[in-house]
Design an enzyme around this catalytic site. Structure first.
Site, PDB file in Angstrom:
ATOM      1  N   LYS A 198       8.499  -3.108  -5.356  1.00 12.43           N
ATOM      2  CA  LYS A 198       7.863  -2.039  -5.063  1.00 12.43           C
ATOM      3  C   LYS A 198       8.755  -1.206  -4.305  1.00 12.43           C
ATOM      4  O   LYS A 198       9.667  -1.678  -3.534  1.00 12.43           O
ATOM      5  CB  LYS A 198       6.696  -2.356  -4.591  1.00 12.43           C
ATOM      6  CG  LYS A 198       5.620  -3.293  -4.902  1.00 12.43           C
ATOM      7  CD  LYS A 198       4.436  -3.543  -4.254  1.00 12.43           C
ATOM      8  CE  LYS A 198       4.617  -4.031  -2.857  1.00 12.43           C
ATOM      9  NZ  LYS A 198       3.235  -4.552  -2.395  1.00 12.43           N
ATOM     10  N   THR A 231      -3.040   6.567   1.540  1.00 10.93           N
ATOM     11  CA  THR A 231      -2.148   5.612   1.186  1.00 10.93           C
ATOM     12  C   THR A 231      -2.405   4.130   1.777  1.00 10.93           C
ATOM     13  O   THR A 231      -1.444   3.433   1.970  1.00 10.93           O
ATOM     14  CB  THR A 231      -0.650   5.901   1.311  1.00 10.93           C
ATOM     15  OG1 THR A 231      -0.509   6.399   2.736  1.00 10.93           O
ATOM     16  CG2 THR A 231      -0.246   6.892   0.504  1.00 10.93           C
ATOM     17  N   GLY A 233      -3.686   0.825   2.309  1.00 10.18           N
ATOM     18  CA  GLY A 233      -3.874  -0.494   1.557  1.00 10.18           C
ATOM     19  C   GLY A 233      -3.191  -0.349   0.270  1.00 10.18           C
ATOM     20  O   GLY A 233      -3.686  -0.926  -0.932  1.00 10.18           O
ATOM     21  N   THR A 234      -2.174   0.267   0.011  1.00 10.51           N
ATOM     22  CA  THR A 234      -1.583   0.342  -1.386  1.00 10.51           C
ATOM     23  C   THR A 234      -1.130  -0.969  -1.910  1.00 10.51           C
ATOM     24  O   THR A 234      -1.368  -1.287  -3.216  1.00 10.51           O
ATOM     25  CB  THR A 234      -0.563   1.329  -1.470  1.00 10.51           C
ATOM     26  OG1 THR A 234       0.245   1.181  -0.413  1.00 10.51           O
ATOM     27  CG2 THR A 234      -0.860   2.846  -1.343  1.00 10.51           C
ATOM     28  N   GLY A 235      -0.476  -1.670  -0.947  1.00  9.49           N
ATOM     29  CA  GLY A 235      -0.160  -2.936  -1.547  1.00  9.49           C
ATOM     30  C   GLY A 235      -1.344  -4.052  -1.916  1.00  9.49           C
ATOM     31  O   GLY A 235      -1.065  -4.590  -3.140  1.00  9.49           O
ATOM     32  N   CYS A 236      -2.289  -4.021  -1.174  1.00 10.10           N
ATOM     33  CA  CYS A 236      -3.336  -4.950  -1.352  1.00 10.10           C
ATOM     34  C   CYS A 236      -3.927  -4.423  -2.824  1.00 10.10           C
ATOM     35  O   CYS A 236      -4.402  -5.381  -3.588  1.00 10.10           O
ATOM     36  CB  CYS A 236      -4.638  -4.845  -0.421  1.00 10.10           C
ATOM     37  SG  CYS A 236      -4.232  -5.028   1.191  1.00 10.10           S
TER      38      CYS A 236
HETATM   39  N1  LIG Z   1       3.081   8.148  -1.622  1.00 15.71           N
HETATM   40  C1  LIG Z   1       2.772   7.355  -2.824  1.00 15.71           C
HETATM   41  N2  LIG Z   1       2.764   7.722  -3.934  1.00 15.71           N
HETATM   42  C2  LIG Z   1       2.501   7.083  -4.974  1.00 15.71           C
HETATM   43  N3  LIG Z   1       2.485   6.032  -4.926  1.00 15.71           N
HETATM   44  C3  LIG Z   1       2.603   5.308  -3.885  1.00 15.71           C
HETATM   45  C4  LIG Z   1       2.700   5.888  -2.612  1.00 15.71           C
HETATM   46  N4  LIG Z   1       2.838   4.964  -1.788  1.00 15.71           N
HETATM   47  C5  LIG Z   1       2.689   3.597  -2.411  1.00 15.71           C
HETATM   48  N5  LIG Z   1       2.658   3.994  -3.700  1.00 15.71           N
HETATM   49  C6  LIG Z   1       2.208   2.790  -4.528  1.00 15.71           C
HETATM   50  O1  LIG Z   1       1.696   1.758  -3.920  1.00 15.71           O
HETATM   51  C7  LIG Z   1       2.303   0.773  -4.123  1.00 15.71           C
HETATM   52  C8  LIG Z   1       2.488  -0.253  -2.906  1.00 15.71           C
HETATM   53  O2  LIG Z   1       3.087   0.552  -1.724  1.00 15.71           O
HETATM   54  P1  LIG Z   1       4.339  -0.058  -0.959  1.00 15.71           P
HETATM   55  O3  LIG Z   1       4.521   0.842   0.255  1.00 15.71           O
HETATM   56  O4  LIG Z   1       5.653  -0.312  -1.735  1.00 15.71           O
HETATM   57  O5  LIG Z   1       3.896  -1.596  -0.350  1.00 15.71           O
HETATM   58  P2  LIG Z   1       2.931  -1.936   0.676  1.00 15.71           P
HETATM   59  O6  LIG Z   1       1.658  -1.128   0.586  1.00 15.71           O
HETATM   60  O7  LIG Z   1       2.581  -3.425   0.371  1.00 15.71           O
HETATM   61  O8  LIG Z   1       3.234  -1.842   1.931  1.00 15.71           O
HETATM   62  C9  LIG Z   1       3.904   1.079  -4.638  1.00 15.71           C
HETATM   63  O9  LIG Z   1       4.601   0.463  -5.089  1.00 15.71           O
HETATM   64  C10 LIG Z   1       3.523   2.395  -5.513  1.00 15.71           C
HETATM   65  O10 LIG Z   1       2.888   2.071  -6.720  1.00 15.71           O
HETATM   66  C1  LIG Z   2      -6.358  -7.657   6.507  1.00 22.67           C
HETATM   67  C2  LIG Z   2      -5.249  -6.826   6.004  1.00 22.67           C
HETATM   68  N1  LIG Z   2      -4.355  -7.299   4.911  1.00 22.67           N
HETATM   69  C3  LIG Z   2      -3.430  -6.357   4.539  1.00 22.67           C
HETATM   70  C4  LIG Z   2      -2.877  -5.336   5.309  1.00 22.67           C
HETATM   71  C5  LIG Z   2      -1.748  -4.493   4.950  1.00 22.67           C
HETATM   72  O1  LIG Z   2      -2.124  -3.993   3.616  1.00 22.67           O
HETATM   73  P1  LIG Z   2      -1.223  -3.141   2.634  1.00 22.67           P
HETATM   74  O2  LIG Z   2      -1.814  -3.116   1.559  1.00 22.67           O
HETATM   75  O3  LIG Z   2       0.381  -3.577   2.781  1.00 22.67           O
HETATM   76  O4  LIG Z   2      -1.403  -1.752   3.297  1.00 22.67           O
HETATM   77  P2  LIG Z   2      -0.741  -0.764   4.092  1.00 22.67           P
HETATM   78  O5  LIG Z   2      -0.388  -1.698   5.574  1.00 22.67           O
HETATM   79  O6  LIG Z   2       0.392  -0.214   3.498  1.00 22.67           O
HETATM   80  O7  LIG Z   2      -1.812   0.320   4.590  1.00 22.67           O
HETATM   81  C6  LIG Z   2      -3.773  -4.982   6.448  1.00 22.67           C
HETATM   82  N2  LIG Z   2      -3.441  -3.882   6.946  1.00 22.67           N
HETATM   83  N3  LIG Z   2      -4.930  -5.581   6.730  1.00 22.67           N
END
Ligand SMILES: Nc1ncnc2c1ncn2[C@@H]1O[C@H](COP(=O)(O)OP(=O)(O)O)[C@@H](O)[C@H]1O
Ligand SMILES: Cc1ncc(COP(=O)(O)OP(=O)(O)O)c(N)n1
Length: 327
Positions: A198, A231, A233-236
Protein backbone atom coordinates in the site's frame (compact mmCIF):
# COMPACT_ATOMS: atom_id res chain seq x y z
CA UNK A 1 5.89 -18.13 18.33
CA UNK A 2 4.73 -21.23 20.08
CA UNK A 3 2.06 -22.15 17.58
CA UNK A 4 2.33 -22.50 13.86
CA UNK A 5 -0.90 -21.85 12.04
CA UNK A 6 -0.32 -24.28 9.21
CA UNK A 7 2.38 -25.06 6.68
CA UNK A 8 2.15 -23.15 3.45
CA UNK A 9 3.17 -24.80 0.22
CA UNK A 10 4.46 -22.64 -2.63
CA UNK A 11 1.51 -21.06 -4.37
CA UNK A 12 -0.83 -21.93 -1.53
CA UNK A 13 -1.52 -18.28 -1.07
CA UNK A 14 -3.07 -17.91 -4.49
CA UNK A 15 -5.19 -20.97 -4.09
CA UNK A 16 -6.13 -19.86 -0.58
CA UNK A 17 -7.14 -16.51 -1.95
CA UNK A 18 -9.11 -18.06 -4.77
CA UNK A 19 -10.52 -21.11 -3.01
CA UNK A 20 -13.84 -19.54 -2.10
CA UNK A 21 -16.38 -22.33 -1.84
CA UNK A 22 -19.47 -20.23 -1.34
CA UNK A 23 -19.59 -18.23 -4.53
CA UNK A 24 -23.38 -18.27 -4.61
CA UNK A 25 -23.87 -17.30 -0.99
CA UNK A 26 -23.04 -14.29 1.13
CA UNK A 27 -19.47 -14.79 2.41
CA UNK A 28 -19.21 -15.09 6.20
CA UNK A 29 -16.11 -13.19 7.32
CA UNK A 30 -14.76 -13.31 10.86
CA UNK A 31 -13.07 -10.05 11.83
CA UNK A 32 -10.70 -10.20 14.82
CA UNK A 33 -9.99 -6.63 15.89
CA UNK A 34 -10.03 -3.89 18.50
CA UNK A 35 -12.80 -1.31 18.81
CA UNK A 36 -13.15 2.37 17.91
CA UNK A 37 -16.18 4.10 19.48
CA UNK A 38 -16.05 6.84 16.82
CA UNK A 39 -16.75 4.20 14.19
CA UNK A 40 -13.90 5.12 11.87
CA UNK A 41 -11.37 2.33 12.44
CA UNK A 42 -11.09 -1.12 14.01
CA UNK A 43 -14.04 -3.50 14.20
CA UNK A 44 -16.62 -0.83 13.31
CA UNK A 45 -14.82 -0.13 10.03
CA UNK A 46 -14.42 -3.86 9.42
CA UNK A 47 -18.11 -4.66 9.95
CA UNK A 48 -19.21 -1.83 7.67
CA UNK A 49 -16.69 -2.80 5.00
CA UNK A 50 -17.56 -6.49 5.03
CA UNK A 51 -21.26 -5.71 4.60
CA UNK A 52 -20.63 -2.99 2.02
CA UNK A 53 -18.59 -5.52 0.01
CA UNK A 54 -21.46 -8.01 0.08
CA UNK A 55 -20.52 -10.17 3.06
CA UNK A 56 -21.70 -10.98 6.59
CA UNK A 57 -19.41 -9.92 9.47
CA UNK A 58 -18.72 -12.01 12.58
CA UNK A 59 -16.81 -9.66 14.92
CA UNK A 60 -14.41 -10.88 17.62
CA UNK A 61 -13.13 -8.19 20.00
CA UNK A 62 -9.48 -8.31 21.10
CA UNK A 63 -9.37 -4.96 22.89
CA UNK A 64 -11.75 -2.16 23.84
CA UNK A 65 -10.27 1.25 23.07
CA UNK A 66 -11.29 4.75 24.03
CA UNK A 67 -10.02 6.49 20.91
CA UNK A 68 -10.84 9.03 18.27
CA UNK A 69 -8.76 10.07 15.29
CA UNK A 70 -6.70 12.45 17.46
CA UNK A 71 -5.82 10.24 20.41
CA UNK A 72 -6.14 6.97 22.26
CA UNK A 73 -6.93 7.51 25.93
CA UNK A 74 -7.52 3.97 27.15
CA UNK A 75 -6.92 0.40 26.00
CA UNK A 76 -8.44 -2.59 27.76
CA UNK A 77 -7.04 -5.79 26.28
CA UNK A 78 -9.31 -8.82 26.32
CA UNK A 79 -7.78 -11.92 27.88
CA UNK A 80 -6.71 -14.73 25.56
CA UNK A 81 -9.48 -16.85 27.11
CA UNK A 82 -12.14 -14.32 26.12
CA UNK A 83 -10.76 -14.06 22.59
CA UNK A 84 -10.70 -17.85 22.25
CA UNK A 85 -14.23 -18.17 23.67
CA UNK A 86 -15.58 -15.71 21.11
CA UNK A 87 -13.91 -17.66 18.29
CA UNK A 88 -15.32 -20.95 19.59
CA UNK A 89 -18.79 -19.42 19.85
CA UNK A 90 -18.64 -18.46 16.20
CA UNK A 91 -17.19 -21.81 15.08
CA UNK A 92 -20.02 -23.82 16.66
CA UNK A 93 -22.63 -21.54 15.11
CA UNK A 94 -21.61 -20.22 11.74
CA UNK A 95 -20.07 -21.01 8.40
CA UNK A 96 -16.67 -19.35 8.18
CA UNK A 97 -15.50 -18.44 4.69
CA UNK A 98 -12.64 -16.13 5.63
CA UNK A 99 -10.88 -14.56 8.59
CA UNK A 100 -9.57 -11.01 8.62
CA UNK A 101 -7.22 -10.11 11.48
CA UNK A 102 -6.47 -6.57 12.66
CA UNK A 103 -5.33 -5.30 16.08
CA UNK A 104 -4.39 -8.18 18.42
CA UNK A 105 -2.66 -6.10 21.10
CA UNK A 106 -0.83 -8.71 23.15
CA UNK A 107 1.41 -11.70 22.52
CA UNK A 108 -1.11 -13.90 24.36
CA UNK A 109 -3.86 -12.87 21.99
CA UNK A 110 -1.68 -13.48 18.93
CA UNK A 111 -1.03 -17.00 20.26
CA UNK A 112 -4.70 -17.62 21.03
CA UNK A 113 -5.70 -16.61 17.50
CA UNK A 114 -2.88 -18.66 15.93
CA UNK A 115 -3.93 -21.74 17.91
CA UNK A 116 -7.56 -21.35 16.88
CA UNK A 117 -6.59 -20.86 13.21
CA UNK A 118 -4.55 -24.06 13.24
CA UNK A 119 -7.62 -25.95 14.48
CA UNK A 120 -10.34 -24.18 12.50
CA UNK A 121 -8.27 -24.02 9.28
CA UNK A 122 -10.34 -21.37 7.51
CA UNK A 123 -10.00 -21.24 3.74
CA UNK A 124 -8.74 -17.69 3.63
CA UNK A 125 -6.72 -15.76 6.23
CA UNK A 126 -5.93 -12.08 5.70
CA UNK A 127 -3.73 -10.32 8.26
CA UNK A 128 -3.52 -6.55 8.58
CA UNK A 129 -0.56 -6.31 10.99
CA UNK A 130 -1.83 -3.29 12.91
CA UNK A 131 1.04 -1.78 14.90
CA UNK A 132 0.31 1.89 15.49
CA UNK A 133 -2.73 4.19 15.22
CA UNK A 134 -2.45 7.19 12.94
CA UNK A 135 -2.69 9.29 16.13
CA UNK A 136 0.63 7.72 17.19
CA UNK A 137 -0.27 5.14 19.85
CA UNK A 138 1.24 1.65 19.75
CA UNK A 139 -1.53 -0.92 19.26
CA UNK A 140 0.68 -3.99 19.73
CA UNK A 141 3.08 -4.77 22.56
CA UNK A 142 6.68 -4.67 21.26
CA UNK A 143 7.35 -8.18 22.58
CA UNK A 144 4.53 -9.44 20.35
CA UNK A 145 6.20 -8.23 17.10
CA UNK A 146 7.82 -11.64 16.36
CA UNK A 147 4.49 -13.37 17.01
CA UNK A 148 2.72 -11.00 14.61
CA UNK A 149 5.42 -11.61 12.00
CA UNK A 150 4.91 -15.39 12.37
CA UNK A 151 1.16 -14.94 11.99
CA UNK A 152 1.78 -12.88 8.85
CA UNK A 153 4.01 -15.66 7.48
CA UNK A 154 1.19 -18.17 7.94
CA UNK A 155 -1.53 -16.01 6.35
CA UNK A 156 -2.71 -16.18 2.75
CA UNK A 157 -2.60 -12.41 2.27
CA UNK A 158 -1.09 -9.60 4.37
CA UNK A 159 -1.91 -5.91 4.08
CA UNK A 160 0.84 -3.95 5.90
CA UNK A 161 1.14 -0.20 5.43
CA UNK A 162 4.57 1.18 4.50
CA UNK A 163 5.66 1.45 8.16
CA UNK A 164 4.52 -2.08 9.00
CA UNK A 165 6.11 -3.52 5.85
CA UNK A 166 9.44 -1.91 6.77
CA UNK A 167 9.16 -3.44 10.25
CA UNK A 168 8.30 -6.88 8.87
CA UNK A 169 11.18 -6.85 6.39
CA UNK A 170 13.68 -5.14 8.68
CA UNK A 171 14.04 -2.33 6.14
CA UNK A 172 14.07 1.43 6.30
CA UNK A 173 10.84 3.30 5.59
CA UNK A 174 9.98 3.18 1.89
CA UNK A 175 9.86 6.49 0.06
CA UNK A 176 8.72 5.40 -3.38
CA UNK A 177 6.33 2.89 -4.87
CA UNK A 178 9.35 0.94 -6.11
CA UNK A 179 10.73 0.73 -2.54
CA UNK A 180 7.40 -0.59 -1.22
CA UNK A 181 7.16 -3.16 -4.02
CA UNK A 182 10.75 -4.31 -3.48
CA UNK A 183 10.11 -4.84 0.23
CA UNK A 184 6.88 -6.70 -0.55
CA UNK A 185 8.73 -8.83 -3.11
CA UNK A 186 11.42 -9.68 -0.51
CA UNK A 187 8.68 -10.80 1.93
CA UNK A 188 6.74 -12.84 -0.60
CA UNK A 189 9.84 -14.64 -1.89
CA UNK A 190 10.74 -15.63 1.65
CA UNK A 191 7.29 -16.64 2.86
CA UNK A 192 5.36 -17.56 -0.29
CA UNK A 193 2.19 -15.63 0.48
CA UNK A 194 0.62 -12.51 -1.00
CA UNK A 195 1.49 -8.97 0.10
CA UNK A 196 -0.81 -6.07 -0.65
CA UNK A 197 1.75 -3.27 -0.90
CA UNK A 198 0.00 0.00 0.00
CA UNK A 199 1.18 3.50 -0.75
CA UNK A 200 -1.17 5.68 1.30
CA UNK A 201 1.73 6.71 3.56
CA UNK A 202 3.91 7.90 0.69
CA UNK A 203 4.13 11.32 -0.85
CA UNK A 204 2.71 10.37 -4.25
CA UNK A 205 -0.20 11.56 -6.36
CA UNK A 206 -1.47 8.04 -6.76
CA UNK A 207 -2.35 5.67 -3.94
CA UNK A 208 -1.70 2.49 -5.88
CA UNK A 209 -2.36 -0.86 -4.24
CA UNK A 210 -0.14 -3.71 -5.50
CA UNK A 211 -0.86 -7.44 -5.30
CA UNK A 212 2.63 -8.92 -4.95
CA UNK A 213 2.98 -12.66 -5.17
CA UNK A 214 6.01 -14.86 -5.69
CA UNK A 215 6.40 -16.08 -9.25
CA UNK A 216 3.66 -13.84 -10.64
CA UNK A 217 3.50 -10.43 -12.29
CA UNK A 218 2.40 -7.76 -9.84
CA UNK A 219 -1.13 -6.47 -10.14
CA UNK A 220 -1.30 -2.69 -9.75
CA UNK A 221 -4.56 -0.90 -9.01
CA UNK A 222 -4.08 2.82 -9.38
CA UNK A 223 -6.28 5.36 -7.64
CA UNK A 224 -5.78 9.10 -7.34
CA UNK A 225 -4.94 10.42 -3.87
CA UNK A 226 -7.97 12.30 -2.49
CA UNK A 227 -7.40 15.53 -0.56
CA UNK A 228 -9.83 14.76 2.23
CA UNK A 229 -10.02 14.52 6.00
CA UNK A 230 -12.07 11.31 5.65
CA UNK A 231 -9.15 8.91 5.93
CA UNK A 232 -9.78 7.34 9.35
CA UNK A 233 -9.43 3.57 9.21
CA UNK A 234 -8.40 3.23 5.57
CA UNK A 235 -6.22 0.18 6.28
CA UNK A 236 -8.93 -1.72 8.20
CA UNK A 237 -11.41 -0.85 5.48
CA UNK A 238 -9.29 -1.97 2.53
CA UNK A 239 -8.31 -5.26 4.18
CA UNK A 240 -11.90 -6.11 5.14
CA UNK A 241 -13.36 -5.32 1.72
CA UNK A 242 -10.62 -7.25 -0.05
CA UNK A 243 -11.11 -10.27 2.22
CA UNK A 244 -14.83 -10.25 1.50
CA UNK A 245 -14.49 -10.00 -2.28
CA UNK A 246 -11.89 -12.82 -2.31
CA UNK A 247 -14.19 -14.93 -0.14
CA UNK A 248 -16.99 -14.20 -2.61
CA UNK A 249 -14.88 -15.82 -5.30
CA UNK A 250 -13.49 -12.79 -7.13
CA UNK A 251 -10.12 -13.32 -8.79
CA UNK A 252 -7.29 -11.31 -7.18
CA UNK A 253 -7.26 -8.45 -9.72
CA UNK A 254 -11.02 -8.05 -9.56
CA UNK A 255 -11.14 -8.23 -5.77
CA UNK A 256 -8.36 -5.68 -5.30
CA UNK A 257 -9.83 -3.39 -7.96
CA UNK A 258 -13.27 -3.53 -6.34
CA UNK A 259 -11.92 -2.84 -2.86
CA UNK A 260 -9.60 -0.03 -4.00
CA UNK A 261 -12.19 1.69 -6.17
CA UNK A 262 -14.95 1.43 -3.54
CA UNK A 263 -12.52 2.75 -0.87
CA UNK A 264 -11.59 5.66 -3.13
CA UNK A 265 -15.28 6.58 -3.42
CA UNK A 266 -15.80 6.05 0.34
CA UNK A 267 -13.04 8.58 1.06
CA UNK A 268 -14.32 10.98 -1.59
CA UNK A 269 -17.83 10.92 -0.06
CA UNK A 270 -16.72 10.86 3.59
CA UNK A 271 -16.75 14.55 4.40
CA UNK A 272 -20.41 14.89 3.47
CA UNK A 273 -21.25 12.66 6.46
CA UNK A 274 -20.19 15.67 8.53
CA UNK A 275 -19.46 13.59 11.66
CA UNK A 276 -16.48 15.34 13.26
CA UNK A 277 -16.81 18.52 15.30
CA UNK A 278 -15.30 21.53 13.55
CA UNK A 279 -11.65 21.94 14.53
CA UNK A 280 -8.81 23.95 13.11
CA UNK A 281 -6.92 22.25 11.56
CA UNK A 282 -9.64 19.71 10.78
CA UNK A 283 -9.16 16.29 12.38
CA UNK A 284 -9.51 13.21 10.24
CA UNK A 285 -12.91 11.57 10.24
CA UNK A 286 -14.73 8.55 8.89
CA UNK A 287 -15.27 7.72 5.28
CA UNK A 288 -18.69 6.78 3.94
CA UNK A 289 -18.64 2.99 3.67
CA UNK A 290 -22.20 3.02 2.31
CA UNK A 291 -21.93 5.74 -0.31
CA UNK A 292 -23.05 3.21 -2.94
CA UNK A 293 -26.13 2.30 -0.88
CA UNK A 294 -26.91 5.94 -0.13
CA UNK A 295 -26.83 6.63 -3.87
CA UNK A 296 -29.76 4.23 -4.22
CA UNK A 297 -31.71 5.71 -1.29
CA UNK A 298 -32.66 9.34 -1.99
CA UNK A 299 -32.16 11.51 1.09
CA UNK A 300 -33.51 14.98 0.36
CA UNK A 301 -31.42 16.66 3.06
CA UNK A 302 -28.14 15.39 1.63
CA UNK A 303 -26.50 16.00 -1.73
CA UNK A 304 -26.67 12.71 -3.64
CA UNK A 305 -23.36 10.88 -4.10
CA UNK A 306 -22.49 10.61 -7.77
CA UNK A 307 -21.89 6.87 -7.77
CA UNK A 308 -23.17 5.29 -10.95
CA UNK A 309 -24.07 1.79 -9.79
CA UNK A 310 -25.45 0.66 -6.44
CA UNK A 311 -25.24 -3.07 -7.18
CA UNK A 312 -22.43 -5.57 -6.66
CA UNK A 313 -19.92 -6.06 -8.01
CA UNK A 314 -19.13 -2.37 -8.41
CA UNK A 315 -17.83 -1.73 -11.90
CA UNK A 316 -14.56 0.11 -12.07
CA UNK A 317 -15.13 3.82 -12.04
CA UNK A 318 -12.75 6.58 -12.98
CA UNK A 319 -10.85 6.20 -9.72
CA UNK A 320 -9.23 2.85 -10.37
CA UNK A 321 -7.68 1.04 -13.23
CA UNK A 322 -5.57 -2.06 -13.51
CA UNK A 323 -2.11 -2.07 -14.97
CA UNK A 324 1.61 -2.01 -14.31
CA UNK A 325 3.77 0.95 -13.41
CA UNK A 326 5.18 2.05 -10.14
CA UNK A 327 3.94 5.54 -9.58
N1 LIG B 1 -5.71 10.29 0.71
C1 LIG B 1 -6.06 9.13 0.15
N2 LIG B 1 -6.70 9.15 -1.04
C2 LIG B 1 -7.08 8.00 -1.64
N3 LIG B 1 -6.88 6.78 -1.12
C3 LIG B 1 -6.24 6.70 0.05
C4 LIG B 1 -5.81 7.85 0.76
N4 LIG B 1 -5.21 7.46 1.92
C5 LIG B 1 -5.30 6.10 1.93
N5 LIG B 1 -5.91 5.64 0.81
C6 LIG B 1 -6.24 4.25 0.49
O1 LIG B 1 -6.25 3.53 1.72
C7 LIG B 1 -5.33 2.44 1.66
C8 LIG B 1 -4.70 2.21 3.00
O2 LIG B 1 -4.05 3.38 3.42
P1 LIG B 1 -2.57 3.37 4.03
O3 LIG B 1 -2.37 4.75 4.59
O4 LIG B 1 -1.58 2.93 3.01
O5 LIG B 1 -2.62 2.28 5.15
P2 LIG B 1 -3.10 2.32 6.69
O6 LIG B 1 -4.45 3.01 6.72
O7 LIG B 1 -3.14 0.88 7.04
O8 LIG B 1 -2.07 3.09 7.45
C9 LIG B 1 -4.35 2.84 0.57
O9 LIG B 1 -3.72 1.72 0.06
C10 LIG B 1 -5.25 3.55 -0.41
O10 LIG B 1 -5.95 2.62 -1.20
C1 LIG C 1 -8.78 -0.82 17.05
C2 LIG C 1 -8.00 -0.19 15.96
N1 LIG C 1 -7.52 -0.95 14.96
C3 LIG C 1 -6.80 -0.38 13.96
C4 LIG C 1 -6.55 0.98 13.97
C5 LIG C 1 -5.75 1.59 12.88
O1 LIG C 1 -6.46 1.48 11.73
P1 LIG C 1 -6.02 1.92 10.26
O2 LIG C 1 -6.99 1.36 9.32
O3 LIG C 1 -4.60 1.63 10.04
O4 LIG C 1 -6.38 3.41 10.29
P2 LIG C 1 -5.64 4.71 10.55
O5 LIG C 1 -4.78 4.54 11.74
O6 LIG C 1 -4.88 4.93 9.26
O7 LIG C 1 -6.77 5.64 10.77
C6 LIG C 1 -7.08 1.74 15.01
N2 LIG C 1 -6.88 3.07 15.06
N3 LIG C 1 -7.79 1.13 16.01
Amino acid sequence: MHTSVRPLSPGASTSGAQRASHRNTVPCVVTIAGTDPTGGAGSAADIKSIHAAGGYALPVTTAVLAQNSSRVTHIEHMSAAVVRAQLDAIAEHARIDAVKIGMLGTAENVQAVAEWLSEARPQLIVVDPVMISSSGTALIAPEAFPEVAALCAAADVITPNALELAELTDSSHAETHIDVCNQARAWTERHGNVVIAKTGHLDSEQTTNYWIESGAEPIAIHTQRVESSATQGTGCTLASALTTRLAAGDAPARALAWASDWLHHAISHGERLDVTLGQDPPVSGPMDHFHHVRAAMPQPHMPQPQVPQPHLPLQLGSGARKGGGSR
